[in-house]
Design an enzyme around this catalytic site. Structure first.
Site, mmCIF file in Angstrom:
data_model
loop_
_atom_site.group_PDB
_atom_site.id
_atom_site.type_symbol
_atom_site.label_atom_id
_atom_site.label_comp_id
_atom_site.label_asym_id
_atom_site.label_seq_id
_atom_site.Cartn_x
_atom_site.Cartn_y
_atom_site.Cartn_z
ATOM 1 N N ARG A 4 46.966 42.612 34.175
ATOM 2 C CA ARG A 4 47.982 41.674 33.707
ATOM 3 C C ARG A 4 49.202 42.463 33.244
ATOM 4 O O ARG A 4 49.087 43.574 32.756
ATOM 5 C CB ARG A 4 47.449 40.822 32.554
ATOM 6 N N LYS A 38 42.176 40.944 27.191
ATOM 7 C CA LYS A 38 42.202 39.846 26.236
ATOM 8 C C LYS A 38 40.990 39.892 25.324
ATOM 9 O O LYS A 38 39.897 40.258 25.742
ATOM 10 C CB LYS A 38 42.215 38.504 26.985
ATOM 11 N N HIS A 59 52.603 38.581 38.037
ATOM 12 C CA HIS A 59 51.265 38.031 38.262
ATOM 13 C C HIS A 59 50.960 37.892 39.747
ATOM 14 O O HIS A 59 49.794 37.835 40.147
ATOM 15 C CB HIS A 59 51.133 36.677 37.565
ATOM 16 N N ARG A 76 48.876 40.698 40.838
ATOM 17 C CA ARG A 76 47.477 40.526 40.394
ATOM 18 C C ARG A 76 46.739 39.637 41.386
ATOM 19 O O ARG A 76 45.594 39.901 41.750
ATOM 20 C CB ARG A 76 47.457 39.927 38.988
ATOM 21 N N HIS A 124 37.931 39.086 34.011
ATOM 22 C CA HIS A 124 37.624 37.669 33.803
ATOM 23 C C HIS A 124 36.299 37.526 33.060
ATOM 24 O O HIS A 124 35.320 38.192 33.396
ATOM 25 C CB HIS A 124 37.514 36.930 35.143
ATOM 26 N N TYR A 161 39.954 32.731 44.096
ATOM 27 C CA TYR A 161 40.532 33.595 45.119
ATOM 28 C C TYR A 161 39.731 33.575 46.410
ATOM 29 O O TYR A 161 40.205 34.048 47.441
ATOM 30 C CB TYR A 161 40.598 35.034 44.602
#
Length: 322
Positions: free
Chosen positions: A163, A192, A264, A267, A290, A299
């Site tokens: 990210r 994150k 993004h 990514r 993730h 995806y």
């Protein structure tokens, strides 16, 4: 509906403390939660209703104001409604708040338990083709310190799938470009919720980063005082998200790409191209950081044209032979 700033009531403040300390959410995620729940608290204030007294009916009416806002009494104009996707995000935040209040015994019941977020059509991530990415990266000059930085930044984004916030937060010590023999170069990405991960770096990105570190970063760092950041701005400070976005926008213009791009986008390209190359979705999940494989599986969806192509070339009786 206007979003006003109010002091958080103690129950909501307890929830934000929980999100920050116990769940370890990032500053950006916390900001999004505050914005979304702020809308809700503003609505309740307009209804003269306390947070702990909220009813299912109040939450349903709040949802209506998101997608079909009333006319503003001050301006006489109708505010722009939120998209179904954004409204769903707001309601999910409200559901999380009320679930916390009920579990902590701050409210006798959870009024949001039966409230469903609005559905929205699932949109596939927009990824460039491999050829378009190559065109983008090939169009970038590598002469000045800034140009070396810009090339390293975009090569790194595509090579790691990180990210943009993760990339601009990188410090030089997070890079491991001179590994032991037979070990891949890696970077420590701080994701994150405090979830760190090691991600390998491809040879093209390694070359671009090393060129930047040797020939470009020192010149940019002259304006700062010992800044540990990998990617620096012209004053020696840490590069911002806005600057990174502008770098990619300028690169896309130089490459004459006629499709919208953002940090993004690279990514998305990273994930899509890995899966198209045969990578396992669980591996891609780990590389992207993730929490759930469900997020990564978006995806794996392909277009009808791609389905037709695979069917024609793979099924033994797809085409009639004379």
């Amino acid at each position: 509906m206007k979003t006003e700033t109010h002091a958080l009531p103690p129950p909501a403040q307890a929830y934000f403390t929980h999100l920050q300390i116990e769940r370890g959410l990032s500053a950006n995620t916390m900001s999004a939660y505050r914005r979304d729940i702020g809308r809700y608290l503003n609505f309740l204030a307009q209804q003269n209703r306390d947070l702990t007294e909220s009813r299912p009916q109040d939450i349903r009416e709040f949802l209506v104001t998101l997608t079909d806002p009333p006319i503003d009494q001050d301006t006489g104009e109708k505010p722009k409604p939120l998209s179904a996707r954004t409204a769903a995000r707001v309601i999910i935040a409200v559901r999380g708040l009320h679930k916390f209040l009920a579990l902590e015994g701050l409210t006798p019941t959870d009024p949001a338990a039966g409230i469903k977020p609005p559905t929205h059509p699932e949109s596939l991530p927009k990824a460039l083709t491999v050829e378009q990415v190559q065109q983008l990266l090939a169009a970038m000059p590598e002469q000045s310190p800034r140009q070396l930085r810009d090339k390293a930044l975009l090569e790194f984004l595509y090579s790691t799938g990180a990210r943009i916030t993760e990339v601009i937060d990188l410090d030089v010590d997070d890079l491991h470009l001179d590994p032991e023999p037979e070990q891949p170069a890696v970077v420590l990405v701080r994701g994150k919720g405090g979830k760190d991960r090691l991600v390998p770096i491809g040879s093209y990105a390694q070359k671009a980063i090393q060129a930047y570190l040797v020939r470009g970063r020192a010149a940019l760092a002259a304006g700062g005082v010992g800044n540990p950041a990998v990617f620096l701005n012209a004053r020696g400070g840490r590069l911002s998200r806005q600057s990174a976005w502008q770098i990619l926008k300028d690169a896309a213009a130089a490459a004459e790409l006629d499709v919208p791009v953002s940090p993004h986008t690279l990514r998305h390209c990273f994930a899509t191209h890995l899966l198209q190359g045969g990578a396992d979705v669980r591996v891609v999940q780990e590389l992207l950081g993730h929490s759930s494989v469900t997020t990564t599986q978006v995806y794996t969806k392909v277009t009808p044209d791609k389905l037709q192509e695979v069917f024609r070339t793979s099924h033994p009786r797809a085409l009639h032979s004379a």
